[in-house]
Write a protein that holds these residues in place. Structure first.
Motif, mmCIF file in Angstrom:
data_model
loop_
_atom_site.group_PDB
_atom_site.id
_atom_site.type_symbol
_atom_site.label_atom_id
_atom_site.label_comp_id
_atom_site.label_asym_id
_atom_site.label_seq_id
_atom_site.Cartn_x
_atom_site.Cartn_y
_atom_site.Cartn_z
ATOM 1 N N HIS A 164 0.839 -1.202 0.000
ATOM 2 C CA HIS A 164 0.000 0.000 0.000
ATOM 3 C C HIS A 164 0.868 1.243 0.000
ATOM 4 O O HIS A 164 0.424 2.317 -0.404
ATOM 5 C CB HIS A 164 -0.938 0.003 1.204
ATOM 6 N N ASN A 248 -7.421 0.486 -6.391
ATOM 7 C CA ASN A 248 -8.392 0.450 -5.296
ATOM 8 C C ASN A 248 -9.720 1.056 -5.739
ATOM 9 O O ASN A 248 -9.777 1.869 -6.659
ATOM 10 C CB ASN A 248 -7.903 1.298 -4.121
ATOM 11 N N GLN A 306 4.905 13.205 1.691
ATOM 12 C CA GLN A 306 4.381 12.438 0.553
ATOM 13 C C GLN A 306 3.259 13.183 -0.171
ATOM 14 O O GLN A 306 3.046 13.015 -1.365
ATOM 15 C CB GLN A 306 3.855 11.079 1.040
ATOM 16 N N GLU A 379 1.947 8.638 -4.948
ATOM 17 C CA GLU A 379 0.639 8.215 -4.424
ATOM 18 C C GLU A 379 0.317 6.812 -4.912
ATOM 19 O O GLU A 379 -0.086 6.623 -6.060
ATOM 20 C CB GLU A 379 -0.439 9.202 -4.888
ATOM 21 N N PRO A 380 0.521 5.812 -4.065
ATOM 22 C CA PRO A 380 0.270 4.430 -4.498
ATOM 23 C C PRO A 380 -1.096 4.273 -5.168
ATOM 24 O O PRO A 380 -1.204 3.730 -6.257
ATOM 25 C CB PRO A 380 0.372 3.642 -3.197
ATOM 26 N N CYS A 381 -2.146 4.731 -4.518
ATOM 27 C CA CYS A 381 -3.438 4.806 -5.197
ATOM 28 C C CYS A 381 -4.088 6.142 -4.880
ATOM 29 O O CYS A 381 -4.315 6.965 -5.734
ATOM 30 C CB CYS A 381 -4.376 3.666 -4.794
ATOM 31 N N GLY A 382 -4.367 6.352 -3.583
ATOM 32 C CA GLY A 382 -5.111 7.546 -3.211
ATOM 33 C C GLY A 382 -6.594 7.215 -3.284
ATOM 34 O O GLY A 382 -7.078 6.666 -4.283
HETATM 35 C C1 GLC Z 1 -1.707 4.062 1.440
HETATM 36 C C2 GLC Z 1 -1.314 4.881 0.209
HETATM 37 C C3 GLC Z 1 -2.539 5.330 -0.579
HETATM 38 C C4 GLC Z 1 -3.447 4.136 -0.845
HETATM 39 C C5 GLC Z 1 -3.795 3.429 0.467
HETATM 40 C C6 GLC Z 1 -4.660 2.208 0.278
HETATM 41 O O1 GLC Z 1 -2.294 4.891 2.387
HETATM 42 O O2 GLC Z 1 -0.531 6.004 0.568
HETATM 43 O O3 GLC Z 1 -2.156 5.909 -1.801
HETATM 44 O O4 GLC Z 1 -4.629 4.558 -1.468
HETATM 45 O O5 GLC Z 1 -2.613 3.017 1.109
HETATM 46 O O6 GLC Z 1 -4.116 1.266 -0.586
#
Ligand code: GLC
Length: 553
Positions: A164, A248, A306, A379-382
């Motif tokens: 994540h 996500n 971040q 940002e992995p997903c956000g």
């Molecule tokens: C972490 C990341 C975010 C992601 C989340 C759920 O908090 O920073 O970008 O959406 O994990 O996977």
């Protein structure tokens, strides 16, 4: 298929970040898809009494943790049709905080990983897929591959590890982890857990899990580069055949502007004009100038580097010169608390800084704002940009990770897009985009609202992504075993742990487990069988190597 999620947080029980949202939402979709999905979590003190009251005590036992012998209580609660197991240990989880502070973080989560592995057989749930999330559970694939896989009942388990956030790695002195888990010296070589002289729990997951996933396709590419790879990019490139980015989703029932009970005025894409009622209500509540035509920019974020807050710091005055209102909600590093406190002082009636985790206020703000600023460094997903899109609040984002996969820049020639974006991590690039969005808000309100209405009509739920996870699980359980490091070098494999005994039937003593624990009996280690591993353990012979699984470095 039997699937077990192991994680360190999960809504609605305990949350510090997006991880909890994902671990809370994805199981619901897997259940809908007909999977036998369960979740295991630590029983933190922070978990509210309303949940604790609903838990049933399943069993308790003791695990060996180096020389320590530690209590493991398993409490169970079924919520939304999903069984949740909670690992109870006062010493490790009976504290006022979830993470950090105590100086024994490595011990707490090494314990959790050991406890999870020991629990499976006892609750009679040996999963087909053991799905671990982030560094706190990174040692589970390690324990599985190096120790538990040798047990007949466990041999078909497949492991998935989801990143994540690659930045948080769980780095601890090697002797700390070795003293707790007895993984053997080879586990701490540079191709396994060792990472610049430390033991990396994240690396454990990356090396030993059968499949690695991360939370957006773009982030899965980015982390293979030095800029985003947090010094693990080489390892990730070597496992690229087993690395997938799955976007996500959000919980579209919880985040639904049509029915959201927190809102002053509910609305849909068809009744978009009603959205402004939320702005007026929030302006009143926060003491901002009440003005339906003042463009309101929201930031709901962890206050950390971040999140691109350095860019905001560089051009905060210029942002305010656009005449906007700025509402910030979140907790974190003091330098950003100072920054936004200062902004609130300098621009009274136009800036509102709220340093709290406030679920209710977050909902109101998603609905009230016109624009949502998220200029992340990475940002992995956000999830916030997805929520803001669903509430018709146009995101202003940097094109990185999941932001790049979900926000499409408005194109004035084709009319395409659902937000405003910039590519380079540059304050003035961001400023330019903010200025342009505010100008559009004032001068081309129809186009602006058209974009917001389109954003509201987008699909942000879990349906597609849950399907991708199911496909991955199916491929993994149907296909041949994935060859990871230990299979290439059988010397890695340690003795299978001696089975732990279940403690006597729970009585009142369950509430005072620590005092009741029998005297510690240090586990005796069998000597390593380095010389003749195969003769001693024919069953441990590695599966034949498949060409496709050859390492690429
Ligand atoms: C972490 C990341 C975010 C992601 C989340 C759920 O908090 O920073 O970008 O959406 O994990 O996977």
């Amino acid at each position: 298929m039997k699937i077990l999620f192991a994680a360190s947080e999960c809504v609605p029980f305990v949350k510090t970040g997006g991880l909890a949202d994902v671990v809370g939402a994805l199981p619901k979709e897997l259940l809908k898809a007909g999977e036998d999905i369960r979740v295991i979590l630590p029983l933190y003190k922070a978990i509210a009494p309303e949940w604790r009251e609903q838990m049933e005590h399943v069993l308790h036992f003791y695990v060996n943790l180096g020389w320590r012998r530690q209590y493991v209580g398993i409490e169970k609660l079924t919520y939304a049709g999903i069984p949740f197991y909670f690992v109870d240990n006062e010493q490790y989880f009976g504290r006022s905080y979830i993470y950090g502070a105590g100086g024994d973080e490595g011990e707490r989560f090494a314990y959790f990983c050991r406890a999870v592995m020991e629990t499976l057989q006892k609750i009679d749930f040996i999963p087909d897929v053991l799905h671990c999330h982030d560094w706190q559970t990174g040692l589970i694939p390690v324990l599985y591959k190096l120790q538990y896989k040798q047990l007949e009942a466990f041999k078909n388990i497949r492991t998935v590890y989801t990143i994540h956030n690659l930045q948080y790695q769980g780095l601890f002195p090697i002797h700390t982890i070795e003293d707790l888990l007895y993984l053997g010296d080879l586990a701490y070589t540079s191709d396994a857990l060792e990472f610049f002289g430390m033991c990396s729990c994240m690396k454990g997951g990356l090396v030993f899990a059968d499949e690695i996933t991360t939370v957006s396709p773009t982030y899965s590419e980015e982390i293979q580069t030095a800029y985003y790879g947090e010094r693990l990019d080489g390892l990730l490139r070597s496992r690229v055949d087993h690395l997938t980015g799955i976007l996500n989703g959000i919980d579209t029932v919880e985040y639904d502007p049509e029915h959201d009970p927190a809102l002053a005025r509910n609305y849909t894409a068809d009744s978009f004009v009603d959205k402004v009622g939320n702005k007026l209500a929030l302006q009143r509540e926060l003491g901002l100038t009440v003005d339906a035509d003042a463009p309101m920019i929201a930031m709901i974020t962890r206050l950390s580097g971040q999140k691109g807050l350095d860019l905001v710091e560089c051009v905060l005055n210029e942002i305010m010169n656009t005449g906007c209102q700025l509402v910030v909600l979140g907790m974190g590093e003091s330098r950003y608390v100072d920054l936004f406190s200062w902004a609130q002082w300098k621009y009274p009636n136009r800036v509102s800084a709220n340093f709290q985790m406030n679920h209710n206020l977050a909902h109101k703000l998603y609905a009230a704002a016109d624009l949502f600023l998220m200029p992340s460094l990475f940002e992995p997903c956000g999830l916030s940009q997805l929520i803001s899109l669903r509430y018709g609040t146009l995101p202003i984002t940097r094109e990185t990770g999941g932001l790049r996969d979900t926000v499409l820049a408005y194109n004035q020639y084709t009319g395409d897009g659902n937000g405003f974006t910039f590519l380079y991590y540059n304050a003035h690039d961001m400023l330019h985009v903010i200025e342009n969005a505010v100008r559009m808000y004032h001068e081309e309100r129809d186009v602006f609202n058209g974009l917001a209405i389109r954003a509201m009509r987008g699909q942000y739920g879990w349906d597609q992504s849950a399907k991708q996870y199911v496909e991955l699980y199916e491929k993994l359980t149907a296909g041949p075993e994935v060859v990871t490091l230990e299979a290439r070098d059988p010397l890695f494999v340690e003795e299978a742990p001696a089975p732990t005994e279940e403690a006597p039937a729970p009585a009142e003593e369950a509430s005072a487990p620590v005092e009741e624990a029998p005297k510690p009996e240090p586990k005796k280690r069998a000597p390593r069988k380095k010389a003749e591993p195969k003769a001693d353990a024919p069953a441990k012979k590695p599966a034949p190597r498949k060409k496709a699984d050859e390492p690429k470095v």
